[in-house]
Write an enzyme that holds these catalytic residues in place. Sequence first.
Site, PDB file in Angstrom:
ATOM      1  N   THR A  77     -12.595  32.937  36.135  1.00  0.00           N
ATOM      2  CA  THR A  77     -13.807  33.638  36.042  1.00  0.00           C
ATOM      3  C   THR A  77     -14.441  33.790  34.786  1.00  0.00           C
ATOM      4  OG1 THR A  77     -12.210  35.550  35.407  1.00  0.00           O
ATOM      5  CG2 THR A  77     -12.840  35.415  37.760  1.00  0.00           C
TER       6      THR A  77
ATOM      7  N   ASP B 172      -5.218   5.375  10.349  1.00  0.00           N
ATOM      8  CA  ASP B 172      -4.749   6.789  10.128  1.00  0.00           C
ATOM      9  C   ASP B 172      -5.173   7.960  10.821  1.00  0.00           C
ATOM     10  OD1 ASP B 172      -3.681   8.562   7.171  1.00  0.00           O
ATOM     11  OD2 ASP B 172      -3.295   9.072   9.126  1.00  0.00           O
TER      12      ASP B 172
ATOM     13  N   VAL C 117       3.260   0.907   2.922  1.00  0.00           N
ATOM     14  CA  VAL C 117       2.862  -0.303   3.611  1.00  0.00           C
ATOM     15  C   VAL C 117       3.672  -1.571   3.089  1.00  0.00           C
ATOM     16  CG1 VAL C 117       0.888  -1.901   4.343  1.00  0.00           C
ATOM     17  CG2 VAL C 117       0.716   0.792   4.224  1.00  0.00           C
TER      18      VAL C 117
ATOM     19  N   GLY D 130       0.788  -1.226  -0.038  1.00  0.00           N
ATOM     20  CA  GLY D 130      -0.003  -0.094  -0.099  1.00  0.00           C
ATOM     21  C   GLY D 130       0.908   1.135  -0.032  1.00  0.00           C
TER      22      GLY D 130
ATOM     23  N   ASN E 292      -8.727   5.406   4.064  1.00  0.00           N
ATOM     24  CA  ASN E 292      -8.314   5.219   5.556  1.00  0.00           C
ATOM     25  C   ASN E 292      -9.157   4.180   5.915  1.00  0.00           C
ATOM     26  OD1 ASN E 292      -5.988   7.013   5.454  1.00  0.00           O
ATOM     27  ND2 ASN E 292      -7.355   8.635   6.320  1.00  0.00           N
TER      28      ASN E 292
ATOM     29  N   ASP F  66     -10.070  12.833   9.705  1.00  0.00           N
ATOM     30  CA  ASP F  66      -9.267  12.533   8.201  1.00  0.00           C
ATOM     31  C   ASP F  66     -10.086  11.140   7.562  1.00  0.00           C
ATOM     32  OD1 ASP F  66      -6.273  11.864   6.646  1.00  0.00           O
ATOM     33  OD2 ASP F  66      -7.728  12.950   5.975  1.00  0.00           O
TER      34      ASP F  66
ATOM     35  N   LYS G  75     -11.593   9.184   5.121  1.00  0.00           N
ATOM     36  CA  LYS G  75     -11.682   9.052   3.621  1.00  0.00           C
ATOM     37  C   LYS G  75     -11.408   7.447   3.284  1.00  0.00           C
ATOM     38  CE  LYS G  75      -6.713  10.621   3.298  1.00  0.00           C
ATOM     39  NZ  LYS G  75      -5.925  11.614   3.205  1.00  0.00           N
TER      40      LYS G  75
ATOM     41  N   GLY H 192       1.044   5.564   0.700  1.00  0.00           N
ATOM     42  CA  GLY H 192       0.301   6.772   1.346  1.00  0.00           C
ATOM     43  C   GLY H 192       1.023   7.955   0.941  1.00  0.00           C
TER      44      GLY H 192
ATOM     45  N   GLY I  66      -8.020  -7.119   2.220  1.00  0.00           N
ATOM     46  CA  GLY I  66      -9.092  -6.424   1.064  1.00  0.00           C
ATOM     47  C   GLY I  66      -8.442  -4.957   0.775  1.00  0.00           C
TER      48      GLY I  66
HETATM   49  C1  LIG Z   1      -1.556   4.343  11.080  1.00  0.00           C
HETATM   50  C2  LIG Z   1      -1.562   4.724   9.630  1.00  0.00           C
HETATM   51  N1  LIG Z   1      -1.426   5.986   9.163  1.00  0.00           N
HETATM   52  N2  LIG Z   1      -0.851   6.751  10.075  1.00  0.00           N
HETATM   53  C3  LIG Z   1      -0.518   8.019   9.438  1.00  0.00           C
HETATM   54  N3  LIG Z   1       0.130   8.726  10.200  1.00  0.00           N
HETATM   55  N4  LIG Z   1      -0.393   8.164   8.115  1.00  0.00           N
HETATM   56  O1  LIG Z   1      -0.349   9.333   7.853  1.00  0.00           O
HETATM   57  C4  LIG Z   1      -2.052   3.562   8.814  1.00  0.00           C
HETATM   58  C5  LIG Z   1      -2.316   4.072   7.365  1.00  0.00           C
HETATM   59  C6  LIG Z   1      -2.681   3.112   6.412  1.00  0.00           C
HETATM   60  C7  LIG Z   1      -2.397   1.765   6.683  1.00  0.00           C
HETATM   61  N5  LIG Z   1      -2.585   0.915   5.596  1.00  0.00           N
HETATM   62  C8  LIG Z   1      -2.666  -0.511   5.732  1.00  0.00           C
HETATM   63  O2  LIG Z   1      -2.435  -1.284   6.848  1.00  0.00           O
HETATM   64  C9  LIG Z   1      -2.869  -1.271   4.770  1.00  0.00           C
HETATM   65  C10 LIG Z   1      -2.947  -0.698   3.485  1.00  0.00           C
HETATM   66  C11 LIG Z   1      -3.051  -1.866   2.311  1.00  0.00           C
HETATM   67  C12 LIG Z   1      -3.341  -1.896   0.945  1.00  0.00           C
HETATM   68  C13 LIG Z   1      -3.391  -3.038   0.470  1.00  0.00           C
HETATM   69  C14 LIG Z   1      -3.516  -4.268   1.336  1.00  0.00           C
HETATM   70  C15 LIG Z   1      -3.293  -4.147   2.650  1.00  0.00           C
HETATM   71  N6  LIG Z   1      -3.008  -5.204   3.370  1.00  0.00           N
HETATM   72  O3  LIG Z   1      -2.937  -5.250   4.679  1.00  0.00           O
HETATM   73  O4  LIG Z   1      -2.986  -6.530   2.839  1.00  0.00           O
HETATM   74  C16 LIG Z   1      -3.148  -2.784   3.386  1.00  0.00           C
HETATM   75  N7  LIG Z   1      -2.783  -2.416   4.285  1.00  0.00           N
HETATM   76  C17 LIG Z   1      -2.367   1.377   8.016  1.00  0.00           C
HETATM   77  C18 LIG Z   1      -2.074   2.202   9.014  1.00  0.00           C
END
Ligand SMILES: C/C(=N\NC(=N)NO)c1ccc(NC(=O)c2cc3cccc([N+](=O)[O-])c3[nH]2)cc1
Length: 318
Positions: A175, A156, A25, A18, A140, A135, A137, A20, A94
């Site tokens: 006050t 996220d 990821v 993944g 996320n 956030d 969307k 971001g 997924g």
């Molecule tokens: C905690 C967090 N973000 N925090 C942050 N500060 N981002 O700006 C966060 C953001 C995104 C994810 N995404 C995944 O765990 C995640 C995306 C994805 C896409 C295909 C397949 C999988 N998968 O687990 O198989 C995926 N997992 C997990 C954690």
Amino acid sequence: SSLPTALQDKYVLTRRIGTGVCGEVRLAFERSTCRKLAVKIINKKNFQSEGTATRNAETEIQILQRVDHPCLIKTEDFYQTEDSYYIVLELMEGGELFHRVKSQQQLNEGVAKLYFYQMLCAVQYLHRNGIIHRDLKPENILLSSNEDTCLIKVTDFNQSRILEEAALMRTLCGTPSYLAPEVFTHASTTGYGLAVDAWSLGVLLFVCLSGYAPFHESFSENSVKEQIIRGEFTMVPSKWRRVSNQAKDVVRKLLVVDPTQRMSVDEALQHPWLQDQQMLQTARSLMYPEGEDALPAAAPSDAPVAASMEVESSTGER
Ligand SMILES: C/C(=N\NC(=N)NO)c1ccc(NC(=O)c2cc3cccc([N+](=O)[O-])c3[nH]2)cc1
């Protein structure tokens, strides 16, 4: 990049699964169990620790480690180097809701309802714990499998805020003579603050049901920002023809510009569209797979059976 040795001792990191805006990821395997996991790598320079707010990167990590709900991502482990965070998470095979909706054009209404109900439960849990996500969307919202009927998890918390109730309490001790009215009417913290998530859930539901975003530069000569400020969204007939009026009613009551008039998450959970026993049963079995016997015995032994029965048979109160 230099992965922390402690992380490498415990996990093998492999391909990127993944991406971001703030990092990537990776698919990981726990050496001792060969379990598949996900590792979110966030470079610290993406954490604008805003000078003003008390928020900092640790807040997100604290929230991630503190929250405990079936529809919120769970962290297994956490590492950091001077330039990155490494968050070990459960695998959500997924992927992102964003790609599911894109690949299916639009979700069928029953699937959208199942996902939306789980999002409401996750956000209701956050709000009850004084956390605003801020956030929400499709990127996320993660799906646990490639099946339509699957568990979803919100992730996220980079933009999230912990409601500074303590700060408000301190304020109210001083006050009151110079305090603005909204400080007393909670509009300054718990009131409208939580309502931002209700708006985002309205946009999420709109996208799940129709496959396109409600506010978009091609829909009006007004900018997207203008359209949002005016609450000017368009339900294109060809995309909304097969969507029920009850579903449209939920969207219309969430996409209300005035936060004090907007339907709250609690009210959305009581909306007729979601009083669908079959969906609720499916969601409950996804969220609590061990079933009722795993939960502590509900009715005390002396409760008359009839009474507990009629509770069950009424609005399916949980
Ligand atoms: C905690 C967090 N973000 N925090 C942050 N500060 N981002 O700006 C966060 C953001 C995104 C994810 N995404 C995944 O765990 C995640 C995306 C994805 C896409 C295909 C397949 C999988 N998968 O687990 O198989 C995926 N997992 C997990 C954690």
